[in-house]
Design a protein around this motif. Structure first.
Motif, short mmCIF file in Angstrom:
data_model
loop_
_atom_site.label_atom_id
_atom_site.label_comp_id
_atom_site.label_asym_id
_atom_site.label_seq_id
_atom_site.Cartn_x
_atom_site.Cartn_y
_atom_site.Cartn_z
N MET A 199 -43.07 -36.14 -22.30
CA MET A 199 -43.03 -35.36 -21.06
C MET A 199 -43.54 -36.23 -19.91
O MET A 199 -44.59 -36.86 -20.00
N PHE A 200 -42.75 -36.25 -18.83
CA PHE A 200 -43.12 -37.02 -17.65
C PHE A 200 -43.17 -36.10 -16.44
O PHE A 200 -42.50 -35.04 -16.40
N ARG A 201 -43.94 -36.53 -15.47
CA ARG A 201 -44.08 -35.73 -14.24
C ARG A 201 -42.79 -35.80 -13.43
O ARG A 201 -42.24 -36.89 -13.20
N LYS A 202 -42.33 -34.64 -12.99
CA LYS A 202 -41.09 -34.57 -12.22
C LYS A 202 -41.36 -34.89 -10.76
O LYS A 202 -42.39 -34.50 -10.20
N GLU A 203 -40.41 -35.61 -10.16
CA GLU A 203 -40.55 -35.97 -8.75
C GLU A 203 -40.33 -34.76 -7.84
O GLU A 203 -40.98 -34.61 -6.82
N VAL A 204 -39.36 -33.92 -8.25
CA VAL A 204 -39.05 -32.73 -7.44
C VAL A 204 -39.25 -31.50 -8.31
O VAL A 204 -38.68 -31.41 -9.39
N ILE A 205 -40.08 -30.55 -7.83
CA ILE A 205 -40.36 -29.31 -8.57
C ILE A 205 -39.91 -28.14 -7.70
O ILE A 205 -40.40 -27.98 -6.57
N ILE A 206 -39.01 -27.37 -8.23
CA ILE A 206 -38.48 -26.23 -7.47
C ILE A 206 -39.34 -25.00 -7.69
O ILE A 206 -39.73 -24.30 -6.76
N HIS A 207 -39.63 -24.68 -8.95
CA HIS A 207 -40.42 -23.49 -9.28
C HIS A 207 -41.64 -23.93 -10.06
O HIS A 207 -41.53 -24.59 -11.11
N GLY B 205 -38.93 -22.64 -24.41
CA GLY B 205 -38.88 -22.06 -23.06
C GLY B 205 -40.19 -22.22 -22.32
O GLY B 205 -40.22 -22.55 -21.12
N LEU B 206 -41.31 -21.99 -23.04
CA LEU B 206 -42.61 -22.17 -22.41
C LEU B 206 -42.87 -23.63 -22.07
O LEU B 206 -43.44 -23.94 -21.01
N ILE B 207 -42.46 -24.54 -22.95
CA ILE B 207 -42.63 -25.97 -22.67
C ILE B 207 -41.82 -26.39 -21.46
O ILE B 207 -42.29 -27.16 -20.61
N GLU B 208 -40.59 -25.88 -21.37
CA GLU B 208 -39.74 -26.21 -20.23
C GLU B 208 -40.35 -25.69 -18.92
O GLU B 208 -40.31 -26.37 -17.89
N GLU B 209 -40.93 -24.49 -18.98
CA GLU B 209 -41.55 -23.95 -17.76
C GLU B 209 -42.80 -24.75 -17.38
O GLU B 209 -43.01 -25.07 -16.20
N SER C 299 -43.39 -27.80 -17.99
CA SER C 299 -43.09 -29.18 -17.61
C SER C 299 -42.96 -29.36 -16.11
O SER C 299 -42.93 -30.48 -15.62
N ASN C 300 -42.88 -28.22 -15.35
CA ASN C 300 -42.81 -28.29 -13.90
C ASN C 300 -44.18 -28.40 -13.25
O ASN C 300 -44.29 -28.34 -12.02
N THR C 301 -45.22 -28.53 -14.05
CA THR C 301 -46.57 -28.60 -13.52
C THR C 301 -46.85 -29.96 -12.90
O THR C 301 -46.21 -30.96 -13.23
N LYS C 302 -47.84 -29.96 -12.00
CA LYS C 302 -48.29 -31.21 -11.40
C LYS C 302 -49.53 -31.74 -12.10
O LYS C 302 -50.01 -32.84 -11.77
N SER C 303 -50.04 -30.99 -13.06
CA SER C 303 -51.26 -31.38 -13.76
C SER C 303 -50.93 -32.41 -14.85
O SER C 303 -50.14 -32.13 -15.77
N ILE C 304 -51.54 -33.58 -14.73
CA ILE C 304 -51.31 -34.63 -15.71
C ILE C 304 -51.89 -34.24 -17.07
O ILE C 304 -51.24 -34.46 -18.11
N PRO C 305 -53.12 -33.68 -17.17
CA PRO C 305 -53.63 -33.27 -18.49
C PRO C 305 -52.74 -32.26 -19.20
O PRO C 305 -52.59 -32.31 -20.41
#
Length: 633
Positions: A484-492, A547-551, A553-559
């Motif tokens: 899992m990597f941090r997304k550059e653009v987060i919509i929700h 589904g929960l993992i996909e949701e 994954s939009n977080t900005k929290s690195i931990p």
């Protein structure tokens, strides 16, 4: 319709141009390989150009059927490789034309090539083989040209051995000549030594005319034997001597009838007639040998007189002790009995050795005729099979030119040659049934051609190494790891208020599932194969987790992202029956070795699934703590 017709013409033109080039290349390669085996029969014999031209022509005709399959394979690979490399194949498929429709004009053309190959093997081939092997036998019998080298003994003339120290090529004069004449035997060799000489061919090319100058001749007067120590000889000095040596240098063609009994000089009709006649001959000879054996070799009364025969036939061997009868016989009678038995055994052995050789020769000829009969069909059908291998494989590889297609076609042809040659030798030597040995290569390569055509027609992945690696990992149970990597653009953003409750509910369902299914317990072998229900509950748990993992994954929290990598990748169907069909699963369970393999595999996956449930529960707790900590900040 006009567009399809133009497309067919374009495909045929593209293939035929390449096919003509590859055919002549393959024919040249096969001719070089064939000529390399018989180059010694042609070199140094002064053969005329007409004879060599006939040899090359008939060898080319006989090698046409062997060259066609490789030429078709190479041309099909290059043609469809060029189509794929230039995106022409993609354009055809985008227009709604399937691969089979693209191949349709070429299939018709290859069927015509199969008929041509069969015609060459059945009509032209036997005649070319007869002429070719007649020429080869004639070449072997032709004497070599007289080209005496310097400083070595020359023994190409029958009965003579010549040595020349120096030779003048302009005048033809030979200097320091030494001749050994062995026509009367090695012990009675006639030796001639001369200072110079000349060797010429007579006008009829049947003799060598030898002129010798200033020399001596030595010859024995009697035959030398072991008891005679001194052998008289004759010594003759001469200033000029002439001798004639028999040496036939003409090229005489042998009779073509010598090839009449060979299988490669017959068409299918003649081969079938020969097979029928040899089968009947073997059966009749076998019955005759059996009757002779029962009436002669294995008949006790065969060598007895009429009165003794009646006595032996009326007697019962079980009523007598044969060893005691032999022991009470006199020494002379024992010697006579043993010598008679040994003589009869040796006579029977030599007789049956000759009969066995006669039967084996006929049987060998019969198998050669049968292999030749089948070869005419299999080699013709190989053209069509190689096309169905080369065309789809070229579309899959999508590489034209003479690089990758040549390598692939050579590898495929080597595999075909090894399989076909092995089956042919096994059938020829009687180790396999003839039809089984001759059709082995077809039985192996035909499914390969059907598989490649099906895969290429459906645009399936065939040569993708990752697909086979993933399938192998799936079979042995190796699974991938989440990244899992941090997304550059987060919509929700994730709903942090709702997520802890959903995670606790997921943990409760995982505990309940593990207890309900008893994943730690050894599964029942018979119930495993007879249960028809599907594990929809596990599918639901996996869908909720993903589904929960996909949701999240939009977080900005690195931990939190790092914690998401701890969730396992679940194979939701690995812990249940291997097939969806009930009867197929039941058959798998009945076939004990196969069922036992799947049973232990399912057991291992059940244990791993139990550990995955525990891992999901533990990861949920970590994620809840991270979310609550971030919300309290």
């Amino acid at each position: 319709m006009l567009r399809i017709k133009k497309l067919d013409i374009f495909i045929l033109k593209s293939f035929c141009m390449l096919f003509m080039g590859t055919f002549f290349i393959c024919l040249f390669i096969f001719m070089m390989q064939f000529l390399w085996r018989y180059v010694d029969e042609m070199v140094g014999k002064g053969l005329e150009m007409t004879v060599l031209a006939q040899f090359f022509f008939y060898s080319a005709l006989s090698l046409v059927p062997a060259s066609l399959p490789l030429a078709i394979l190479l041309a099909a690979l290059i043609t469809f490789g060029n189509f794929g490399e230039r995106f022409e194949l993609l354009a055809m498929k985008a227009a709604g034309i399937s691969l089979l429709k693209i191949m349709r004009p070429l299939i018709i053309f290859i069927c015509f090539i199969c008929l041509v190959s069969f015609y060459f093997q059945n009509v032209i081939g036997p005649q070319a083989q007869t002429k070719l092997w007649t020429l080869l036998l004639s070449m072997k019998q032709k004497s070599p040209e007289v080209d005496i080298p310097e400083g070595v003994f020359y023994d190409e003339i029958d009965g003579y051995n010549l040595y020349v120290k120096h030779k003048d090529r302009k005048t033809g004069m030979l200097y320091d000549v030494l001749i050994y004449n062995f026509e009367k035997g090695f012990e009675n060799a006639q030796i001639i030594k001369a200072d110079s000489g000349r060797l010429e061919m007579t006008a009829d090319k049947q003799h060598l005319y030898l002129h010798l100058f200033s020399g001596e001749q030595f010859e024995n007067l009697k035959s030398q034997n072991m008891n005679q120590r001194n052998v008289p000889y004759r010594r003759e000095a001469f200033r000029e001597k002439h001798a004639i040596i028999e040496f036939n240098s003409d090229f005489n063609m042998v009779d073509t009838g010598i090839m009449s009994s060979q299988s490669n000089s017959k068409d299918m009709k003649m081969l079938q007639a020969g097979i029928d006649s040899m089968t009947i001959q073997n059966d009749s000879v076998g019955r005759t040998y059996y009757k002779e054996a029962m009436s002669g070799t294995y008949n006790v009364t065969a060598s007895l007189s009429k009165e003794d025969t009646i006595k032996v036939e009326n007697a019962r061997l079980g009523d007598y002790n044969v060893d005691s009868l032999f022991n009470v016989a006199t020494l002379m009678q024992k010697q006579k009995i043993i010598s008679t038995a040994v003589s009869r055994a040796e006579s029977a052995g030599s007789d049956w050795s000759f009969k066995s050789y006669s039967i084996s020769q006929t049987d060998t000829s019969l198998r050669r005729h049968m292999t030749s009969w089948h070869e005419k069909l299999t080699l013709s059908l190989a053209c069509l099979i190689f096309f169905f291998i080369g065309a789809p494989l070229g579309g899959i590889i999508r590489k034209g030119g003479l690089g990758m297609p040549v390598v692939v076609s050579v590898l495929i042809f080597i595999v075909y040659y090894i399989i076909n040659n092995t089956g042919y030798k096994m059938a020829r030597d009687g180790k396999w049934i003839v039809w089984m040995g001759m059709w082995t290569s077809t039985a192996i390569l035909a499914p390969l051609g059907a598989f490649l055509t099906y895969k290429s027609n459906n645009d399936s992945v065939v040569l993708n190494a990752d697909a086979y690696i993933n399938w192998f990992k799936k079979v042995i149970g190796i699974r991938s790891v989440r990244h899992m990597f941090r997304k550059e653009v987060i919509i929700h953003d994730p709903d942090y208020a709702r997520l802890p409750g959903d995670l606790r509910a997921l943990s409760a369902d995982c505990r309940a599932y593990a207890e309900k299914k008893a994943l730690k317990r050894v599964p029942n072998y018979f119930r495993l194969w007879m249960n028809e229900t599907q594990d929809l509950e596990m599918e639901g748990i996996n869908e909720r987790m993903e589904g929960l993992i996909e949701e999240m994954s939009n977080t900005k929290s690195i931990p939190l992202l790092m914690a998401l990598n701890n969730y396992p990748v679940i194979a939701v169907h690995a812990h249940v029956r291997p097939f969806h069909n009930y009867w197929l699963n039941l058959l798998c369970g009945v076939v004990f070795p196969v069922g036992l393999f799947f049973y232990f595999r399912i057991w291992a996956f059940r244990i791993r699934l139990n550990k995955d449930m525990e891992r999901i529960i533990k990861t949920n707790e970590e994620v809840i703590k991270i979310i609550e900590t971030d919300q309290n900040k």
